[in-house]
Structures are given as structure tokens and as C-alpha cells.
Design an enzyme around this catalytic site. Sequence first.
Site, mmCIF file in Angstrom:
data_model
loop_
_atom_site.group_PDB
_atom_site.id
_atom_site.type_symbol
_atom_site.label_atom_id
_atom_site.label_comp_id
_atom_site.label_asym_id
_atom_site.label_seq_id
_atom_site.Cartn_x
_atom_site.Cartn_y
_atom_site.Cartn_z
ATOM 1 N N LYS A 80 0.801 -1.586 -0.473
ATOM 2 C CA LYS A 80 0.167 -0.022 -0.198
ATOM 3 C C LYS A 80 0.927 1.129 0.034
ATOM 4 C CE LYS A 80 -4.416 0.793 0.897
ATOM 5 N NZ LYS A 80 -5.429 0.179 0.797
ATOM 6 N N GLY A 179 -23.969 3.218 3.511
ATOM 7 C CA GLY A 179 -22.704 3.827 2.752
ATOM 8 C C GLY A 179 -23.210 3.321 1.180
ATOM 9 N N VAL A 180 -23.739 4.359 0.143
ATOM 10 C CA VAL A 180 -24.622 3.664 -1.359
ATOM 11 C C VAL A 180 -23.574 4.823 -2.230
ATOM 12 C CG1 VAL A 180 -26.992 3.330 -0.691
ATOM 13 C CG2 VAL A 180 -26.725 5.222 -0.968
ATOM 14 N N GLY A 181 -22.795 4.896 -2.025
ATOM 15 C CA GLY A 181 -21.328 4.998 -2.958
ATOM 16 C C GLY A 181 -21.321 3.629 -4.423
HETATM 17 P P1 NAD Z 1 -17.475 5.784 -2.740
HETATM 18 O O1 NAD Z 1 -16.805 6.763 -1.318
HETATM 19 O O2 NAD Z 1 -18.265 5.386 -3.638
HETATM 20 O O3 NAD Z 1 -18.581 5.447 -1.021
HETATM 21 C C1 NAD Z 1 -18.515 5.419 0.498
HETATM 22 C C2 NAD Z 1 -20.183 6.425 0.541
HETATM 23 O O4 NAD Z 1 -20.671 6.127 1.987
HETATM 24 C C3 NAD Z 1 -19.841 7.588 0.633
HETATM 25 O O5 NAD Z 1 -21.263 7.720 -0.162
HETATM 26 C C4 NAD Z 1 -20.270 8.372 1.041
HETATM 27 O O6 NAD Z 1 -20.699 9.560 1.662
HETATM 28 C C5 NAD Z 1 -21.309 7.285 2.398
HETATM 29 N N1 NAD Z 1 -20.533 7.215 3.963
HETATM 30 C C6 NAD Z 1 -19.362 7.904 4.427
HETATM 31 N N2 NAD Z 1 -19.625 7.974 5.376
HETATM 32 C C7 NAD Z 1 -21.155 7.711 6.091
HETATM 33 C C8 NAD Z 1 -21.709 7.117 7.522
HETATM 34 N N3 NAD Z 1 -20.999 7.725 8.341
HETATM 35 N N4 NAD Z 1 -22.630 6.884 7.127
HETATM 36 C C9 NAD Z 1 -23.254 6.327 5.713
HETATM 37 N N5 NAD Z 1 -22.417 6.646 4.664
HETATM 38 C C10 NAD Z 1 -21.443 7.403 5.272
HETATM 39 O O7 NAD Z 1 -16.329 4.687 -1.630
HETATM 40 P P2 NAD Z 1 -16.759 2.821 -2.310
HETATM 41 O O8 NAD Z 1 -15.600 2.621 -3.411
HETATM 42 O O9 NAD Z 1 -18.073 2.102 -2.594
HETATM 43 O O10 NAD Z 1 -16.103 1.739 -0.997
HETATM 44 C C11 NAD Z 1 -16.741 2.092 0.482
HETATM 45 C C12 NAD Z 1 -15.736 1.397 0.797
HETATM 46 O O11 NAD Z 1 -15.591 -0.066 0.794
HETATM 47 C C13 NAD Z 1 -14.653 1.417 1.333
HETATM 48 O O12 NAD Z 1 -14.427 0.707 2.851
HETATM 49 C C14 NAD Z 1 -13.757 1.150 0.789
HETATM 50 O O13 NAD Z 1 -12.634 0.868 1.199
HETATM 51 C C15 NAD Z 1 -14.349 -0.593 0.022
HETATM 52 N N6 NAD Z 1 -13.971 -1.214 -0.985
HETATM 53 C C16 NAD Z 1 -14.040 -0.752 -1.621
HETATM 54 C C17 NAD Z 1 -13.320 -1.175 -3.442
HETATM 55 C C18 NAD Z 1 -14.393 -0.345 -4.249
HETATM 56 O O14 NAD Z 1 -14.032 -1.081 -5.253
HETATM 57 N N7 NAD Z 1 -14.710 0.367 -4.627
HETATM 58 C C19 NAD Z 1 -12.983 -2.318 -3.412
HETATM 59 C C20 NAD Z 1 -12.341 -2.305 -1.785
HETATM 60 C C21 NAD Z 1 -12.851 -2.141 -0.593
#
Ligand code: NAD
Length: 356
Positions: A80, A179-181
Amino acid sequence: MKLFELLADHGHERLAFHHDEATGLRSIIAIHSTVLGNALGGTRRWAYTDEAEAIRDVLRLSEGMTYKAAAADLPMGGAKSVILAKPGAAATEAEGRAMGRFVDTFSGTYIAAEDVGVTPQFVDWMATETNHVMGGDSVSHGGDPSPFTAQGCFNAMKACLKHLGKKVDFAGMTVAVQGVGATGFRLAKLCKEAGATIVASDTNNANLEKAVKELGVTVADGNIFNTKCDILAPCALGAVLDERTIANLKCSIVCGTANNQLAHPIDDGARVKAAGVLYGPDFVVNAGGLIRLAGLYIGLTEAQINQKIDHIEQTTTAVLKEANSLPSAYEAAVSYAKRRIEHGRTNRKTATAAAR
Ligand code: NAD
């Protein structure tokens, strides 16, 4: 800070620091293990309070990547990198390119990718200086891994249901998504399409509104961790499962995409189990994105990549079975990953001896 002791504590191989005079970039790359192969891991850009915090973060995250890659049966190690950003300072192309040059000095032992604070555009800037970067906007770097992360997590949910002797039928089930990101939205969509009712929370109103409008999710009433549901999917932050949240869980399964969900992996892993809640270990269930990017980097075909993402269901099943006789699913997952690494180490020794 005793750096060599810190490295030895968890078996890290390398910790490299870089300062770029022209841009002021301050960054660190940690290689935890290359026993199974070169190491892919995201670049996190964060305003750390001090250097010690950045070092601890990069060491912790790189170790997690080793287990994630090993459990996913990838011929990859774990690493990392972190960029110590100034509070409020926006990333620039010059900074991205400087980071790319630092990554390039590893000649492929370390392969960078997106992480918190690093946009696809930043990844593309890094990629102008090195071939050893994945993710980003450019299709040649693999594009957005989140659909694959969501699919892998959905597969793991099926393993969790089976482990509890439940029918793998989402109709009539409630899935609560924090978290619906990028990943949470897609996971919610997969569950919805399979027949589940979705309850969601998000601190970003635009993301929440999109999920309400496009998926018909119900907005969580209060703390999503107290929501009565079948499956709780943390898809936002790490360290969300602690003594307090675990005591209030009203679900039978926790399975989500977020990294490092257990605030204290050993203690909280055991607490979840004692609470009678099945935990899909995060680094096993969220490996889909890594499988996609690492798979493309090492030249796997689309079919081989998809097969590995499908296989997350079997891996989750195997780990959960082992967890029956261990304090937690987390410990079962780490032990599963460590066995694969030891197997790789033995094979490497045998191959070296045979070549002599
Ligand atoms: P993202 O930023 O697109 O989505 C995260 C969402 O969570 C956002 O909409 C944000 O507003 C919301 N959020 C933040 N704090 C919050 C809270 N306290 N309560 C409710 N919602 C909240 O991120 P992502 O890519 O979807 O990643 C989400 C998690 O998954 C992270 O921990 C990331 O490390 C992990 N992850 C992601 C991937 C990937 O392919 N993107 C792979 C492995 C792990």
C-alpha cells in the site's frame, strides 16, 4: 519510533519514503509481502496528523492487502502507499506524476491503484510516469473496480445465507446498506434485483437521493446499525463494528464491502460471534475489485477473472466453516490466508532448490 521493530512485528519487507522537492510530495510505500508475487495496493491521500500516524496506516493497510490477495488465490503479495497531504490542499497533476515516478522505482514489485482521497484522474496522472498502476479512468488500466467488488460481496452474502441453513432467496429479506456510493449502490441494486427490500443510509444526500430514486430504497430511521434486517452491509467506513455497535445489532449476517470493518479485529471479531451474528470477513468478501485489477495486470482472461470473483462464494463458505471452531470468522480468514502464503513460500523454496 523503532522502525525495524515495527516492520518485524508483522513481517513487513520494505518501507520506503519519498520526498519530491519540486512538488513537495511526501509519500510512503510499504511492501508487506512478496512471497506470492508482486504486490498491488491502493494509494491513500490523506491529511495525517503526523508522520507516525501515516506510517502506522500504511503498515496496517499493506498487511491487509497480503491477506486479501492470498485469500483470493491471486499470485500477488500485499502493499500500500500513502501520500501525506496538507489539510485542504487539492491534488495536482504534478503531484500525481511525482507519485508515479516513485512507484516506478519499484519496477513492478509495487503496483499502485486508487484508494481513499485518490481519484481515477490522479491514477491516470500516475500512469503517465509508470506502467505499474491499475484502476483510473483509462480502460487500459482496468477502469472502475467497484462493480466487481459489489458482485463479489453479493456472492459472499449467498455463502453466509447457506452457512446459516437459510434458503438463498432474497425475496422477503431486508438488507441494510451503510453508504450507497460506488460499491454500496451496486450491492443494493444486486440485492434489490434478487428480491430484497433495501434500507440505506448515507451522509451524502445526493448519493442517498439517487438510491431512493433509482432503487426505491427506504432511508434508515436513525442509526443503520440498529436497523432490524436480515443482512447488514457496511459499505462506507472502516472500524464500524465495535463493542457498542455490536451490542445493538439486529441482523443475523454482516457482509459488506467496507475495508477493516472491525474496530479491534480480534476482540470485536469474537464479540460479533458471541452476539450470534455471522460475519463475512471483509477482506474475503470485498476482494472482487482487487481480483479484477490484479487479474488484468497479470494477464488473466475476463473468464478467469469472473471465475475467481464467483469463487468468493466458496472461499467465504470454507472460511465460515473453519470459524465454527475458532474464536471468530476474522481469525479463520487470516489463518486461511496465511496457509496459502506458507504454501506459496514452500513452493518457492522447492522451485529454487530444483533450479540449483
Ligand atoms: P464511495 O466513496 O464511493 O462510497 C462510500 C459512501 O459512503 C459514500 O456515498 C459516502 O457518502 C458514504 N458514507 C461515508 N460516511 C458515511 C457514514 N458515516 N454513514 C453513511 N454513509 C457514509 O466508496 P466505495 O468505493 O463504495 O468504498 C466503500 C468502502 O468499500 C470503503 O471502505 C472502501 O475502502 C471499500 N472497498 C472499496 C472497493 C472498491 O472497489 N471501490 C474495493 C474494496 C473495498
